[in-house]
Every structure is written in C-alpha cells, then in structure tokens.
Design a protein around this motif. Structure first.
Motif, PDB file in Angstrom:
ATOM      1  N   ILE A 184       0.852  -1.193   0.000  1.00 46.66           N
ATOM      2  CA  ILE A 184       0.000   0.000   0.000  1.00 46.66           C
ATOM      3  C   ILE A 184       0.882   1.236   0.000  1.00 46.66           C
ATOM      4  O   ILE A 184       1.818   1.341   0.777  1.00 46.66           O
ATOM      5  CB  ILE A 184      -0.907   0.021   1.231  1.00 46.66           C
TER       6      ILE A 184
ATOM      7  N   ILE B 283       0.453   5.185   0.543  1.00 48.79           N
ATOM      8  CA  ILE B 283      -0.459   6.300   0.862  1.00 48.79           C
ATOM      9  C   ILE B 283       0.266   7.607   0.571  1.00 48.79           C
ATOM     10  O   ILE B 283      -0.115   8.643   1.060  1.00 48.79           O
ATOM     11  CB  ILE B 283      -0.915   6.264   2.326  1.00 48.79           C
TER      12      ILE B 283
ATOM     13  N   LEU C  45       3.292   6.983   4.110  1.00 48.11           N
ATOM     14  CA  LEU C  45       2.529   8.073   4.739  1.00 48.11           C
ATOM     15  C   LEU C  45       3.479   9.102   5.328  1.00 48.11           C
ATOM     16  O   LEU C  45       3.294  10.314   5.174  1.00 48.11           O
ATOM     17  CB  LEU C  45       1.625   7.500   5.823  1.00 48.11           C
TER      18      LEU C  45
ATOM     19  N   LEU D 250      -2.048  14.946   0.839  1.00 51.08           N
ATOM     20  CA  LEU D 250      -2.537  13.631   1.261  1.00 51.08           C
ATOM     21  C   LEU D 250      -3.870  13.311   0.589  1.00 51.08           C
ATOM     22  O   LEU D 250      -4.123  12.176   0.200  1.00 51.08           O
ATOM     23  CB  LEU D 250      -2.679  13.622   2.780  1.00 51.08           C
TER      24      LEU D 250
ATOM     25  N   ILE E 137      -4.909  10.004  -1.601  1.00 48.24           N
ATOM     26  CA  ILE E 137      -6.051   9.117  -1.382  1.00 48.24           C
ATOM     27  C   ILE E 137      -6.897   9.023  -2.640  1.00 48.24           C
ATOM     28  O   ILE E 137      -7.386   7.946  -2.990  1.00 48.24           O
ATOM     29  CB  ILE E 137      -6.854   9.602  -0.175  1.00 48.24           C
TER      30      ILE E 137
ATOM     31  N   LEU F 241      -5.280   6.575  -4.814  1.00 49.30           N
ATOM     32  CA  LEU F 241      -5.580   5.210  -4.383  1.00 49.30           C
ATOM     33  C   LEU F 241      -6.977   4.812  -4.850  1.00 49.30           C
ATOM     34  O   LEU F 241      -7.193   3.686  -5.310  1.00 49.30           O
ATOM     35  CB  LEU F 241      -5.525   5.124  -2.862  1.00 49.30           C
TER      36      LEU F 241
ATOM     37  N   ILE G  76      -7.983   1.586  -7.087  1.00 43.28           N
ATOM     38  CA  ILE G  76      -8.922   0.565  -6.610  1.00 43.28           C
ATOM     39  C   ILE G  76     -10.102   0.442  -7.568  1.00 43.28           C
ATOM     40  O   ILE G  76     -10.509  -0.654  -7.942  1.00 43.28           O
ATOM     41  CB  ILE G  76      -9.411   0.908  -5.194  1.00 43.28           C
TER      42      ILE G  76
ATOM     43  N   PRO H 231     -14.215  14.534  -0.715  1.00 44.11           N
ATOM     44  CA  PRO H 231     -13.728  13.382   0.053  1.00 44.11           C
ATOM     45  C   PRO H 231     -14.823  12.365   0.311  1.00 44.11           C
ATOM     46  O   PRO H 231     -14.577  11.160   0.308  1.00 44.11           O
ATOM     47  CB  PRO H 231     -13.218  13.989   1.361  1.00 44.11           C
ATOM     48  N   LEU H 232     -16.062  12.870   0.501  1.00 41.61           N
ATOM     49  CA  LEU H 232     -17.169  11.957   0.774  1.00 41.61           C
ATOM     50  C   LEU H 232     -17.364  10.997  -0.398  1.00 41.61           C
ATOM     51  O   LEU H 232     -17.468   9.781  -0.219  1.00 41.61           O
ATOM     52  CB  LEU H 232     -18.438  12.772   1.010  1.00 41.61           C
TER      53      LEU H 232
ATOM     54  N   PHE I 120     -15.184  10.254  -2.828  1.00 44.98           N
ATOM     55  CA  PHE I 120     -14.029   9.372  -3.010  1.00 44.98           C
ATOM     56  C   PHE I 120     -14.072   8.225  -2.017  1.00 44.98           C
ATOM     57  O   PHE I 120     -13.881   7.060  -2.378  1.00 44.98           O
ATOM     58  CB  PHE I 120     -12.718  10.145  -2.805  1.00 44.98           C
ATOM     59  N   GLY I 121     -14.350   8.579  -0.757  1.00 47.88           N
ATOM     60  CA  GLY I 121     -14.381   7.549   0.274  1.00 47.88           C
ATOM     61  C   GLY I 121     -15.446   6.520  -0.023  1.00 47.88           C
ATOM     62  O   GLY I 121     -15.208   5.313   0.058  1.00 47.88           O
ATOM     63  N   LEU I 122     -16.640   7.006  -0.400  1.00 42.58           N
ATOM     64  CA  LEU I 122     -17.730   6.077  -0.688  1.00 42.58           C
ATOM     65  C   LEU I 122     -17.364   5.164  -1.846  1.00 42.58           C
ATOM     66  O   LEU I 122     -17.619   3.961  -1.807  1.00 42.58           O
ATOM     67  CB  LEU I 122     -19.008   6.849  -1.018  1.00 42.58           C
TER      68      LEU I 122
ATOM     69  N   ILE J  74     -14.359   4.266  -2.847  1.00 40.40           N
ATOM     70  CA  ILE J  74     -13.369   3.274  -2.410  1.00 40.40           C
ATOM     71  C   ILE J  74     -14.050   2.146  -1.649  1.00 40.40           C
ATOM     72  O   ILE J  74     -13.883   0.963  -1.955  1.00 40.40           O
ATOM     73  CB  ILE J  74     -12.307   3.923  -1.498  1.00 40.40           C
ATOM     74  N   VAL J  75     -14.863   2.534  -0.648  1.00 35.00           N
ATOM     75  CA  VAL J  75     -15.445   1.513   0.220  1.00 35.00           C
ATOM     76  C   VAL J  75     -16.409   0.630  -0.557  1.00 35.00           C
ATOM     77  O   VAL J  75     -16.372  -0.602  -0.451  1.00 35.00           O
ATOM     78  CB  VAL J  75     -16.146   2.191   1.413  1.00 35.00           C
TER      79      VAL J  75
END
Lengths: 297, 364
Positions: free
Chosen positions: B79, B81, B147, B270, B274, B277, B281, B328-329, B331-333, B335-336
């Motif tokens: 990984i 980061i 990181l 950072l 992300i 990443l 993914i 970010p919301l 992107f995070g969603l 990814i998950v």
C-alpha cells in the motif's frame, strides 16, 4: 532551567494524550491486524460530538463528555459492523484500504458540518489562573486532562488484565483459532475492540480539544501523529503506545522549544515524528516494545 | 498447429509462449490498432475547447501516475499512501531547475524530454529510499513509511523558501520542432506528448509483466516465502517496485508541471494521494487496463461532484464549502463500495464484457 521543565510538563501533557489515542489504535491492530488509518478522524469526531452536546445542547461538560464516550463507542462499533464485518477473511490489504476510504468519508461528513471550516473552543469551566510551582506553570485544563488520561489508561490496563472480556480480547490477538475453540466469538471481539478504540479516541479528542481549541486541521494533524507514536512503541504493545506517546510528546515540545527559530528552522514539531518513523522502520522496525516476529522478507 | 487465430472462442493454448502473447487473436490486435489510431487522429477532426482538453490531459497525466501506483499496490501488493508525494517529487525537480536557472532556460524549454527523465529519475531515487524498510519488514509497515514520506514532503515544500513555500513556481513554455508551443496549441501539444508516453509505458509494463522482473512482483505479493525459496530476493523486489512506481510518478509529476506551466503545493497533498488510491482501486488493482479506467472514472466523477456542489450552492447559499465536503465523501464512498462489492474494479466488468462478446451470440 524552568524553561526546560516547562517543556517537560507540556510534553507530558501532549504525550499522555498521544498515549491515549495510540492505545485505541494498538487495540484494533492487536485484535484484528488492521491498521486503522481512520483513527484520527474518529478522534476528531469524538471531540466535535462533545462540543455539540456541551454548547449546542447545553449539557454540562462532565455529562456530555461521558455521553460522547458512549456515542463514539457505539459509532465505532457500527462502523466495524457495517464496513469491516463483511471483509473478515478478505486480504488484509483491502481491509486497510477500506479504512482509508472511511477516513475520506468521515472527512467529508465533518466538512458538511460547521466544524470543517470554523474554529471553536470549549467554554471555560475550570479556574483560569494556572497552577505555578517553582516557576513552572500548568493550566488547570492541562492538569485535569492529564489526570483523566491517566485514569483512563489505568482503567484500560485493568480491563485487559483482569476482566473476562479483556482477557478474551487478548486471547484473540494471541491465537484466533484457539480462542474460537474455547468459545470466544471473534466478530464480537473485533466489534468490541473497535468500540473501545472509539471510546478512547473520543476521550483523547475531547481532552486535546479542551487544551488547544477545536480546529479540524489541528485535530487531523494530531490524528496522523498517532502513527509515528504506535510505530515507535511497537504496533502491538499497549504499554509501548503509552511510553512512546509520552516520548513523542516530549520530542515535539523540545523540538518546538529549542529547534524552531534557530538555523532558520520552523515548525519542526510537525515533521520530526515522521522522520523518526522512517528511521525506526529502518533500524528498529518492531519499535521499542513490539513483538519480534523472527521473519525477514 | 495452433487454433484459429482470428476468432478464438476460448483458450486453446498448447505452449506457454502462446499464453504469454499480448494479443490473443488477430481481431484483438486489429481493434487495438484501430483504437490507438483513433486516439491519435480524433483531434484533427473534432476541435475541443481548451477547457475540456485540460480535463483530458489531466486524465492522461493521472493515468501515467496510476500506472506506477498500480505497479506497487496492485502487482507488488504494497500500500502506498504517499503516491502524490512521489508525483510531487517529479514536479518539484523541474521546479527546482526553474528556480535555479530561471523559468525559460534552454534546458527547460528545449530539452524537456530530458527534464521529464530527470523528474522520473528523481522519483525513482525517492521511491527506493522510502522502500528501503522493505528489507526488514512486511507490507503493513511500508504503508506507514509512505505516509510519513507524504508528511515530510509536505513540510519540506511548505517551509523551504527555495520551493517558494508552496506558492506556484513557474515553468516556461516549451519548444517543438516548429517553434514555441503557443497558448492555443498548448493543451493539444501535451495531449500528444502524454499519449505517446502512455503508449510507451503501457507497452513497457505489459512486457515487463511477462518477464521474470515483472512476475517476481506478483510472486512476492502472493507468497514472499515461496518467492524467496524460488531464488528471488523479496526485499530487493519491493524496493525495486517502489523505485519503478517512483519513476512513473516522477514522470507524471514532470508532465503535470509542464502542463500547468507551474508547480503549486496543493496538487500533491494527502487528499490527492487518497484520490489516487481510489483511482487504482476503482480501476482494478493488479490489472493493467484498470490503470486506464480508474482515472477516467474518478476524474469524471470529480467533475460531476463539482457541478452538483455548484448546483446545490444555488439553493443553499449557506453551504459554501459543499464542494470540499462532497469530494472526500464521494471518493471515500467509491473506495469503500468498490472494495465491498467489486474488489476487482472496473477491469472486472471489462473482462466480463470481453468474454461475453467473445462467445456472442452463444453462451454457456
């Protein structure tokens, strides 16, 4: 000399909060081998929940502190339940990536609230005049923060050493198969590990928020500094996290006290932990107290 | 005698050599060549405003960077980061030349391919340094190393006056055979340059993965002890993966610097790491084609999110920072959700589509 002691005091104050937040991180790693990249965001969320309860809902801070611990406890538990439970058995790399995604999601959620862009500070509820002993002063907020942190760390150590749940958590971290065979529910232990980590993160967030004020960027940076702390202490050692937290707090305070302003340096406290992290990974990869896995790859 | 090489309905390999072919059938090769030609030719027929050309160029630069990230995270299973920091190393290599020599020095404007190579080399050096702990550690710890490199990079750029403390450092316009590349042709020129670089790197990586130097990456990812027993050096392989990823990231950074004609701090934070990443993914870790789908998907999604935020700002005037929240919301969603429901990414849909077309109109 009193300058030195002043730095030592504030180093211990910051360090003990690092210790508390590092503890939660180590807990999750120990039980499920997951690096929780989103830990800093949980710390921030805990701090903001306490603020919202105290100021917006008008609850006395002692009660709202406890309430926010409870809320974050269940919040972290449901995070584990919703996002990580179904990934048990997947390669560990994708679980870590899920926590990276979580970090992003919680960031986004916090930016949606006023906390993302504005600064807040907790109302003063302790005497304003700092306590001074022999030229070294410590504010009441810091003192109370350190005391609460010490109590919580002592409580956690008792919990892991003596209580049945704590022992089952240690058993799972030792050997999952063996602990399953004596009737420990591993998913429940994972959930509990996350919940306890959330609880300690909320406590750390509230205390640091009381000392420095609530600013998302500061809390964010604070959350990322937890990584150097746990690497220094050894990823799977709770005692190591506590010791390394205090060491890191001292190093940061000394750096900003003695290095900044000399030789054109500035803000060294923000970068030194990461340089230490890299050096430790190179020369003593298991940290001060981590388990040495005799395996070189 | 091999099977029909025009329309294969399945895998009929009889030798290892046949399985290792880049193009399984002649149709594949033809379609690929047609696609490549169309990608190079379309700007001659369709004129696109600079605004959209910039988006396309952005996607292409991201593809170069993601090729590197996919190599280290997808193929070697480490990984990273801090990929944006490696991209930043490349960009700031060119920026430091521009700081020392002036932003229109002949080295920067005329010998830009050399500069791009220098940027890549610098990225490779830093990649190897960050990967050094691999000699003693397994992959989890390396995420921490990347990181911390990201954080150190941000600090160095923000605090050193040489790097203008994160403010933009300008890079001059480049020259081509026909003379200086003007404002009107800037994005089109870089479209072709980046496209050529992607084709070279794409084929390079595809071929690398057929040789022992590429396959050792996957071997170390899947089982490092077995790889060790087979005579590979896992630590060295990981460092080498990081160096390769750093090289690609560095070139991407150099391209970014030239494309924007300047280097600023905010492109290498950072958050960027992300989102990169997320690109890897979503595209599909461990697949070459995924490195192309991911950036396209994420950058287009990013544009949609921005528009949505602008639209919402009309109705909710108080939501000033909706864009900073939604990015970010989303992107995070992404990814998950991808990790939970489609861990093999868009590349898997591509695979399914291809095998469907291969057998069409028949099916199992």
């Amino acid at each position: 000399m009193s300058y030195f002691f002043q730095l030592v005091i504030s180093g211990i104050v910051v360090g003990s909060i690092y210790a508390l937040s590092g503890l939660g991180f180590v807990l999750i790693y120990k039980s499920s081998r997951v690096l929780n990249i989103a830990h800093g965001q949980i710390i921030a969320a805990g701090a903001f929940i306490t603020y919202a309860l105290t100021v917006w809902a008008g609850i006395p801070i002692y009660i709202s502190f406890l309430l926010s611990l409870v809320i974050t406890f269940f919040l972290a538990m449901s995070v584990e339940r919703v996002f990580l439970r179904r990934l048990i058995g997947e390669p560990i790399i994708s679980v870590i990536m899920v926590t990276i995604g979580l970090m992003s999601i919680i960031d986004g959620l916090i930016y949606l609230t006023p906390f993302g862009s504005e600064n807040f500070s907790f109302p003063e509820f302790l005497p304003k005049t700092p306590l001074t002993v022999g030229g070294v002063s410590i504010s009441w907020t810091q003192l109370v923060g350190v005391i609460i942190t010490a109590i919580l760390i002592a409580g956690f150590s008792w919990f892991f050493k003596k209580s049945t749940v704590g022992i089952s958590m240690r058993a799972v971290s030792d050997d999952q198969l063996a602990s399953m065979s004596v009737g420990i529910s591993i998913p429940r232990v994972f959930g509990l590990a996350w919940a306890t980590a959330g609880l300690s993160a909320a406590a750390a967030g509230t205390i640091i928020g009381n000392i420095t004020g609530l600013n998302f960027d500061t809390l964010h940076a604070f959350g990322i500094t937890v990584f150097p702390v746990v690497i220094l202490g050894g990823l799977d050692s709770i005692f190591g996290a506590v010791v390394a937290g205090i060491i890191m707090g001292l190093i940061q305070q000394f750096a900003s006290g003695y290095l900044d302003g000399n030789w054109g340096l500035n803000g060294t406290a923000d970068v030194l932990p990461y340089i230490i992290l890299l050096v430790i990974l190179l020369f003593k990869p298991h940290g001060l107290f981590g388990t040495h896995e005799i395996e070189r790859v | 005698m091999s099977a029909n090489r025009w329309l294969a309905t399945g895998n009929f390999f009889t030798t290892y050599r046949e399985e290792n072919r880049i193009f399984q059938t002649h149709i594949d090769r033809l379609v690929f060549c047609a696609f490549l030609a169309s990608v190079f030719v379309w700007p001659l027929f369709i004129s696109v405003s600079n605004k959209y050309m910039l988006v396309i160029d952005n996607i292409l630069v991201a593809i170069v960077a993601i090729l590197g990230l996919n190599l280290v995270t997808g193929f070697a299973g480490l990984i990273s980061i801090g990929h944006a920091a490696f991209v930043g190393v490349g960009a700031y290599t060119i920026a430091s030349f521009s700081q020392v020599l002036g932003d229109s020095h002949v080295l920067i404007t005329h010998y830009w391919p050399l500069m791009l190579l220098a940027a890549g080399g610098m990225g490779a050096v830093f990649g190897a340094i960050v990967g050094l702990p691999a000699f003693r550690l397994k992959h989890l710890y390396l995420a921490m190393a990347t990181l911390s490199f990201q954080m150190i990079f941000q600090w160095v750029i923000n605090f050193m006056t040489f790097f203008n403390q994160g403010q933009t450092i300008f890079v001059g316009r480049v020259f081509w055979l026909t003379g200086k590349v003007g404002r009107r042709d800037h994005y089109l020129f870089w479209y072709y340059v980046i496209l050529a670089i992607i084709v070279i790197f794409g084929f390079g990586i595809r071929n690398l993965l057929r040789t022992k130097h590429g396959r050792c990456l996957a071997a170390v990812r899947d089982n490092d002890r077995a790889a060790d027993a087979m005579g590979m050096h896992p630590g060295f392989t990981k460092v080498y993966a990081f160096a390769l990823a750093g090289f690609l990231a560095g070139v991407a950074g150099g391209l970014h610097a030239y494309l924007y004609r300047g280097v600023g701090f905010e492109s290498f934070t950072l958050t960027q790491s992300i989102s990169q990443l997320a690109m890897a993914i979503v595209g599909g870790l461990g697949t070459l084609i995924g490195s192309f789908f991911g950036p396209i998907f994420i950058i287009l999604l990013d544009l949609q999110v921005e528009q949505l935020a602008n639209l919402a700002a009309n109705f909710l005037p108080s939501a000033g920072n909706l864009a900073t929240a939604l990015r970010p919301l989303s992107f995070g969603l992404v990814i998950v959700l991808f990790l939970m429901y489609e861990p093999r990414g868009i590349a898997n849909w591509w695979r399914i589509l291809r095998s469907y077309l291969k057998l069409w109109p028949f099916r199992y």
